[in-house]
Motif scaffolding. Structure first.
Motif, PDB file in Angstrom:
ATOM      1  N   TRP A   1       6.199  -4.041  -8.362  1.00  0.00           N
ATOM      2  CA  TRP A   1       5.960  -2.638  -8.028  1.00  0.00           C
ATOM      3  C   TRP A   1       6.999  -2.243  -6.979  1.00  0.00           C
ATOM      4  O   TRP A   1       7.252  -3.014  -6.044  1.00  0.00           O
ATOM      5  N   ASP A   2       7.566  -1.068  -7.096  1.00  0.00           N
ATOM      6  CA  ASP A   2       8.567  -0.660  -6.104  1.00  0.00           C
ATOM      7  C   ASP A   2       8.008  -0.738  -4.678  1.00  0.00           C
ATOM      8  O   ASP A   2       8.666  -1.234  -3.756  1.00  0.00           O
TER       9      ASP A   2
ATOM     10  N   ALA B   1       2.362  -9.789  13.527  1.00  0.00           N
ATOM     11  CA  ALA B   1       1.930 -10.200  12.190  1.00  0.00           C
ATOM     12  C   ALA B   1       1.700  -8.966  11.340  1.00  0.00           C
ATOM     13  O   ALA B   1       0.999  -8.040  11.753  1.00  0.00           O
ATOM     14  N   PRO B   2       2.306  -8.905  10.128  1.00  0.00           N
ATOM     15  CA  PRO B   2       2.098  -7.734   9.271  1.00  0.00           C
ATOM     16  C   PRO B   2       0.675  -7.679   8.742  1.00  0.00           C
ATOM     17  O   PRO B   2       0.000  -8.707   8.613  1.00  0.00           O
ATOM     18  N   ALA B   3       0.220  -6.474   8.475  1.00  0.00           N
ATOM     19  CA  ALA B   3      -1.103  -6.313   7.862  1.00  0.00           C
ATOM     20  C   ALA B   3      -1.071  -6.888   6.467  1.00  0.00           C
ATOM     21  O   ALA B   3      -0.112  -6.699   5.718  1.00  0.00           O
TER      22      ALA B   3
ATOM     23  N   ASN C   1      -2.773  -9.230  -7.918  1.00  0.00           N
ATOM     24  CA  ASN C   1      -1.332  -9.465  -7.886  1.00  0.00           C
ATOM     25  C   ASN C   1      -0.557  -8.398  -7.151  1.00  0.00           C
ATOM     26  O   ASN C   1       0.663  -8.504  -7.035  1.00  0.00           O
ATOM     27  N   TYR C   2      -1.208  -7.348  -6.695  1.00  0.00           N
ATOM     28  CA  TYR C   2      -0.475  -6.245  -6.085  1.00  0.00           C
ATOM     29  C   TYR C   2       0.338  -6.700  -4.879  1.00  0.00           C
ATOM     30  O   TYR C   2       1.373  -6.180  -4.600  1.00  0.00           O
TER      31      TYR C   2
ATOM     32  N   LEU D   1       9.327  -3.287  -1.608  1.00  0.00           N
ATOM     33  CA  LEU D   1       9.748  -2.783  -0.299  1.00  0.00           C
ATOM     34  C   LEU D   1       8.892  -3.348   0.827  1.00  0.00           C
ATOM     35  O   LEU D   1       9.410  -3.757   1.879  1.00  0.00           O
ATOM     36  N   ALA D   2       7.575  -3.381   0.628  1.00  0.00           N
ATOM     37  CA  ALA D   2       6.688  -3.897   1.673  1.00  0.00           C
ATOM     38  C   ALA D   2       7.006  -5.353   1.991  1.00  0.00           C
ATOM     39  O   ALA D   2       7.046  -5.758   3.165  1.00  0.00           O
TER      40      ALA D   2
END
Length: 282
Positions: free
Chosen positions: A245-246, A271-273, A281-282, A250-251
């Protein structure tokens, strides 16, 4: 009328690879097309803001790159969004939240022409003549070629609700369906196991969906975050995948590379969320 590469691949028994975008920026379709690795792009409109002009511009980009476009639409918009997307140049529709035989029939009806020219499900549609991009606005609307093109639109459905899985044999017998995709995250929520996409009951429902689709001559499709997750599905006979997924691409890059840069600066990165570990799978 434009050729439909996704339909051609299905008819030829070839495997297919797609990818998802939530952004309506047509340049992303061009970048994907230049890679020469994808048969189609899914615009996941169920989760994205967009206008009718965006659909037209995406339709132009699909044609420019020689790919099919798929749109994923939500349950309250089957007829309207399917009609407008096809008119803009999309050649496949993925219908979310199918719960019953009636829902599956409504999905097929939203795509096909209302005509006695065709037989069975191909004559049961609700689509009339339009003056949209797919017919050159005024050039081939209402022609036999237009009816044929509607009959070639690839219809995909999400199997992601308990009632759909419970009545899956009858749902998949609805004439006109092409691609079938199991939705683990929605299904886990539907049976009270929210966020447990790897729970044995969810895994069993996915296996049931894939095996029954193959038995009925339909095309199961699997969404993957990364191709490394494909092996078990290939072993089951799945040949159709939609990867990445675009927004997730990016995330992931922002999380990892931002932390890497902070580390080079001697600054301890935050720490990232993160989503729940088993949210799909997202």
């Amino acid at each position: 009328m434009s050729r439909n590469p996704l339909r051609e691949a299905l008819n030829a028994g070839k495997p297919t690879v797609g990818t998802h975008i939530l952004s309506a920026w047509p340049t992303l379709v061009e970048l994907i097309g230049h890679s020469k690795q994808y048969d189609y792009v899914e615009f996941t409109a169920e989760y994205a803001p967009f206008t009718m002009h965006d659909l037209d511009n995406l339709g132009r980009s699909f044609e420019l790159m020689g790919m099919s476009g798929m749109i994923k639409i939500e349950q309250t918009q089957y007829t309207h969004q399917a009609m407008r997307a096809i008119g803009s140049g999309f050649q496949s529709v993925l219908f979310a939240d199918i719960r019953s035989v009636e829902d599956a029939k409504a999905a097929v009806d939203a795509v096909r022409a209302e005509t006695t020219m065709a037989q069975g499900a191909r004559a049961r549609g609700r689509m009339g003549v339009g003056m949209r991009r797919d017919v050159g606005t005024v050039r081939t609307g209402g022609s036999p070629a237009y009816v044929d093109a509607l009959n070639d639109v690839v219809i995909a459905i999400m199997v992601e609700k308990k009632s759909c899985v419970d009545d899956l044999d009858r749902v998949l017998d609805v004439p006109g369906l092409d691609m079938i995709q199991f939705g683990a995250s929605d299904y886990s929520m539907s049976i009270g196991l929210t966020g447990q996409a790897n729970h044995p009951d969810v895994v069993a429902a996915e296996k049931k969906t894939i095996e029954m689709a193959l038995k009925k001559g339909l095309h199961p499709r699997v969404e993957l975050r990364d191709p490394s997750q494909a092996a078990k599905y290939l072993d089951m006979g799945v040949k159709h995948f939609c990867i990445g997924w675009d927004v997730r691409i990016l995330a992931d890059w922002w999380d990892t590379k931002g932390a890497e840069m902070r580390g080079l600066l001697g600054d301890k990165p935050a720490a990232p969320a993160k989503a729940p570990a088993k949210a799909g799978n997202y």
